[in-house]
Motif scaffolding. Structure first.
Motif, PDB file in Angstrom:
ATOM      1  N   GLU A 115      -0.226  31.082   2.675  1.00  0.00           N
ATOM      2  CA  GLU A 115      -0.348  29.645   2.457  1.00  0.00           C
ATOM      3  C   GLU A 115       0.862  28.899   3.004  1.00  0.00           C
ATOM      4  OE1 GLU A 115      -1.024  26.478  -1.233  1.00  0.00           O
ATOM      5  OE2 GLU A 115      -1.254  28.643  -1.558  1.00  0.00           O
ATOM      6  N   THR A 116       2.039  29.474   2.795  1.00  0.00           N
ATOM      7  CA  THR A 116       3.264  28.871   3.332  1.00  0.00           C
ATOM      8  C   THR A 116       3.220  28.828   4.853  1.00  0.00           C
ATOM      9  OG1 THR A 116       4.605  29.590   1.455  1.00  0.00           O
ATOM     10  CG2 THR A 116       5.779  29.096   3.499  1.00  0.00           C
ATOM     11  N   GLY A 117       2.769  29.901   5.465  1.00  0.00           N
ATOM     12  CA  GLY A 117       2.687  29.947   6.918  1.00  0.00           C
ATOM     13  C   GLY A 117       1.706  28.933   7.474  1.00  0.00           C
ATOM     14  N   VAL A 118       0.572  28.760   6.796  1.00  0.00           N
ATOM     15  CA  VAL A 118      -0.412  27.761   7.236  1.00  0.00           C
ATOM     16  C   VAL A 118       0.195  26.370   7.198  1.00  0.00           C
ATOM     17  CG1 VAL A 118      -2.607  26.660   6.672  1.00  0.00           C
ATOM     18  CG2 VAL A 118      -2.414  29.156   6.606  1.00  0.00           C
ATOM     19  N   GLY A 119       0.864  26.039   6.100  1.00  0.00           N
ATOM     20  CA  GLY A 119       1.501  24.728   6.004  1.00  0.00           C
ATOM     21  C   GLY A 119       2.559  24.522   7.065  1.00  0.00           C
ATOM     22  N   ASN A 120       3.348  25.567   7.326  1.00  0.00           N
ATOM     23  CA  ASN A 120       4.361  25.483   8.369  1.00  0.00           C
ATOM     24  C   ASN A 120       3.733  25.245   9.745  1.00  0.00           C
ATOM     25  OD1 ASN A 120       6.482  25.929   6.602  1.00  0.00           O
ATOM     26  ND2 ASN A 120       6.561  28.135   6.987  1.00  0.00           N
ATOM     27  N   PHE A 121       2.617  25.909  10.003  1.00  0.00           N
ATOM     28  CA  PHE A 121       1.941  25.777  11.300  1.00  0.00           C
ATOM     29  C   PHE A 121       1.540  24.330  11.565  1.00  0.00           C
ATOM     30  CE2 PHE A 121      -2.183  25.574  13.497  1.00  0.00           C
ATOM     31  CZ  PHE A 121      -1.831  26.108  14.735  1.00  0.00           C
ATOM     32  N   PHE A 122       0.876  23.702  10.593  1.00  0.00           N
ATOM     33  CA  PHE A 122       0.428  22.326  10.791  1.00  0.00           C
ATOM     34  C   PHE A 122       1.604  21.345  10.817  1.00  0.00           C
ATOM     35  CE2 PHE A 122      -3.573  24.123   8.912  1.00  0.00           C
ATOM     36  CZ  PHE A 122      -4.338  23.988  10.067  1.00  0.00           C
ATOM     37  N   SER A 123       2.620  21.609  10.015  1.00  0.00           N
ATOM     38  CA  SER A 123       3.810  20.752  10.040  1.00  0.00           C
ATOM     39  C   SER A 123       4.505  20.819  11.394  1.00  0.00           C
ATOM     40  CB  SER A 123       4.780  21.170   8.933  1.00  0.00           C
ATOM     41  OG  SER A 123       5.952  20.380   8.946  1.00  0.00           O
ATOM     42  N   ASN A 124       4.530  22.008  11.980  1.00  0.00           N
ATOM     43  CA  ASN A 124       5.169  22.171  13.281  1.00  0.00           C
ATOM     44  C   ASN A 124       4.465  21.368  14.359  1.00  0.00           C
ATOM     45  OD1 ASN A 124       7.119  23.541  15.067  1.00  0.00           O
ATOM     46  ND2 ASN A 124       5.306  24.565  15.893  1.00  0.00           N
ATOM     47  N   LEU A 125       3.131  21.315  14.297  1.00  0.00           N
ATOM     48  CA  LEU A 125       2.396  20.516  15.278  1.00  0.00           C
ATOM     49  C   LEU A 125       2.753  19.041  15.162  1.00  0.00           C
ATOM     50  CD1 LEU A 125      -1.189  22.119  15.152  1.00  0.00           C
ATOM     51  CD2 LEU A 125       0.672  22.581  16.755  1.00  0.00           C
ATOM     52  N   GLY A 126       3.104  18.590  13.966  1.00  0.00           N
ATOM     53  CA  GLY A 126       3.480  17.195  13.756  1.00  0.00           C
ATOM     54  C   GLY A 126       4.799  16.806  14.392  1.00  0.00           C
ATOM     55  N   GLU A 127       5.604  17.808  14.797  1.00  0.00           N
ATOM     56  CA  GLU A 127       6.885  17.493  15.430  1.00  0.00           C
ATOM     57  C   GLU A 127       6.687  16.761  16.760  1.00  0.00           C
ATOM     58  OE1 GLU A 127       9.539  17.771  13.853  1.00  0.00           O
ATOM     59  OE2 GLU A 127       9.238  19.357  12.374  1.00  0.00           O
ATOM     60  N   ILE A 128       5.562  17.013  17.423  1.00  0.00           N
ATOM     61  CA  ILE A 128       5.291  16.344  18.693  1.00  0.00           C
ATOM     62  C   ILE A 128       5.138  14.844  18.465  1.00  0.00           C
ATOM     63  CG2 ILE A 128       3.649  16.136  20.592  1.00  0.00           C
ATOM     64  CD1 ILE A 128       3.036  19.125  20.216  1.00  0.00           C
ATOM     65  N   ARG A 129       4.399  14.476  17.441  1.00  0.00           N
ATOM     66  CA  ARG A 129       4.229  13.061  17.112  1.00  0.00           C
ATOM     67  C   ARG A 129       5.565  12.438  16.710  1.00  0.00           C
ATOM     68  NH1 ARG A 129      -0.236  12.838  13.631  1.00  0.00           N
ATOM     69  NH2 ARG A 129       1.074  13.890  12.109  1.00  0.00           N
ATOM     70  N   THR A 130       6.362  13.174  15.955  1.00  0.00           N
ATOM     71  CA  THR A 130       7.661  12.654  15.555  1.00  0.00           C
ATOM     72  C   THR A 130       8.546  12.407  16.766  1.00  0.00           C
ATOM     73  OG1 THR A 130       7.677  13.601  13.319  1.00  0.00           O
ATOM     74  CG2 THR A 130       9.806  13.266  14.366  1.00  0.00           C
ATOM     75  N   ALA A 131       8.563  13.338  17.703  1.00  0.00           N
ATOM     76  CA  ALA A 131       9.381  13.165  18.908  1.00  0.00           C
ATOM     77  C   ALA A 131       8.907  11.953  19.702  1.00  0.00           C
ATOM     78  CB  ALA A 131       9.309  14.432  19.770  1.00  0.00           C
ATOM     79  N   PHE A 132       7.600  11.811  19.871  1.00  0.00           N
ATOM     80  CA  PHE A 132       7.025  10.680  20.609  1.00  0.00           C
ATOM     81  C   PHE A 132       7.418   9.350  19.972  1.00  0.00           C
ATOM     82  CE2 PHE A 132       3.403   7.690  20.869  1.00  0.00           C
ATOM     83  CZ  PHE A 132       3.381   7.455  22.232  1.00  0.00           C
ATOM     84  N   ASN A 133       7.235   9.229  18.666  1.00  0.00           N
ATOM     85  CA  ASN A 133       7.537   7.966  17.997  1.00  0.00           C
ATOM     86  C   ASN A 133       9.034   7.702  17.891  1.00  0.00           C
ATOM     87  OD1 ASN A 133       4.983   6.535  16.889  1.00  0.00           O
ATOM     88  ND2 ASN A 133       4.606   8.704  16.502  1.00  0.00           N
ATOM     89  N   SER A 134       9.830   8.762  17.818  1.00  0.00           N
ATOM     90  CA  SER A 134      11.285   8.576  17.797  1.00  0.00           C
ATOM     91  C   SER A 134      11.766   7.961  19.104  1.00  0.00           C
ATOM     92  CB  SER A 134      11.988   9.920  17.549  1.00  0.00           C
ATOM     93  OG  SER A 134      11.699  10.411  16.261  1.00  0.00           O
ATOM     94  N   VAL A 135      11.172   8.383  20.216  1.00  0.00           N
ATOM     95  CA  VAL A 135      11.511   7.786  21.503  1.00  0.00           C
ATOM     96  C   VAL A 135      11.128   6.309  21.520  1.00  0.00           C
ATOM     97  CG1 VAL A 135      10.976   7.789  23.968  1.00  0.00           C
ATOM     98  CG2 VAL A 135      11.374   9.953  22.782  1.00  0.00           C
ATOM     99  N   LEU A 136       9.923   5.995  21.037  1.00  0.00           N
ATOM    100  CA  LEU A 136       9.472   4.603  21.009  1.00  0.00           C
ATOM    101  C   LEU A 136      10.351   3.734  20.114  1.00  0.00           C
ATOM    102  CD1 LEU A 136       5.571   4.972  20.779  1.00  0.00           C
ATOM    103  CD2 LEU A 136       6.978   4.552  22.808  1.00  0.00           C
TER     104      LEU A 136
END
Length: 248
Positions: free
Chosen positions: A72-93
């Motif tokens: 369960e921890t690994g599943v949550g980590n997996f989806f959270s990691n995918l969210g880093e792309i959105r964070t990087a994109f919006n941080s640039v903006l």
């Protein structure tokens, strides 16, 4: 797994909204200045709760029962990691190159050393930043949040954040999975995993549940948009851990 605040994404907000519980049938004693559409919002709130009671929560309980904690921890980590792309994109903006670099580093480290994001190795290396989404970007650009709005299925939002949801969707990698059945299965798993993560501390809501959810969500959202400049995170303590403070 690193417990991060629920993002304003379709699965995150869906889990948040479907946890919110039955609102009292009476109207609030005083009209909230950010909630001029309270009558409509309460009706949607109850609709969302019905879906949670008879669908999402039982699924989350079954998932929690059959899934070993490390998985369960690994599943949550997996989806959270995918969210880093959105964070990087919006941080640039938003003109935050430092946070964009942190999000990019987290994604690269966790996707490689962390075996596809299943292990949050970057947090163990003390590499942590702020989550960002397009609603926060619009707020940083000076767009007013507008009225509070409870969306069917998607739950707590504002007019500004609702307008940012399409951009958030298209900056999340699951959107680009070609196989529709795989994409839908992963999205369902993401929602159920998020809901399962909120099962343990659902007794923290007090009083009128609708008002509690609205007030804490709005306060937390202002904190996120301002990067904490309005003061300490009101939900950083154990009593008001926003990750888990939602009742059925």
């Amino acid at each position: 797994m690193k417990h991060r605040l629920l993002r304003i994404t379709v699965p995150g907000v869906l889990a948040l909204s479907l946890l919110s519980g039955c609102a009292t049938s009476g109207q609030a004693q005083e009209r909230h200045p950010d909630d001029p559409w309270e009558g409509f919002n309460r009706k949607v709130f109850v609709f969302n709760d019905t879906l949670d009671r008879y669908a999402l929560k039982p699924l989350a309980q079954g998932y929690r029962f059959i899934t070993p904690a490390p998985v369960e921890t690994g599943v949550g980590n997996f989806f959270s990691n995918l969210g880093e792309i959105r964070t990087a994109f919006n941080s640039v903006l938003q003109g935050k190159p430092g946070n964009a670099g942190i999000a990019t580093s987290r994604f690269l480290i966790n996707s490689t050393v962390g075996i596809g994001g299943l292990w949050d190795f970057a947090t163990r290396m003390d590499i942590s930043g702020r989550d960002e989404d397009f609603g926060q970007t619009l707020g940083t650009w000076g767009l007013d949040s507008g009225p509070y709005l409870v969306l069917p299925l998607l739950g707590p939002s504002t007019v500004r954040d609702a307008a940012g949801l399409p951009v958030d969707m298209y900056t999340y990698p699951l959107t680009y999975v070609d196989d529709e059945s795989v994409r839908l299965a992963l999205t369902a798993l993401r929602v159920i995993d998020a809901r399962a993560g909120l099962l343990d501390q659902e007794a923290l809501i007090r009083g009128d549940r609708y008002s509690f959810i609205r007030d804490t969500w709005l306060q937390q959202r202002r904190f996120e948009v301002s990067d904490g400049e309005q003061g300490d995170d009101p939900f950083a303590g154990e009593e008001f851990d926003f990750d888990d403070a939602f009742d059925e």
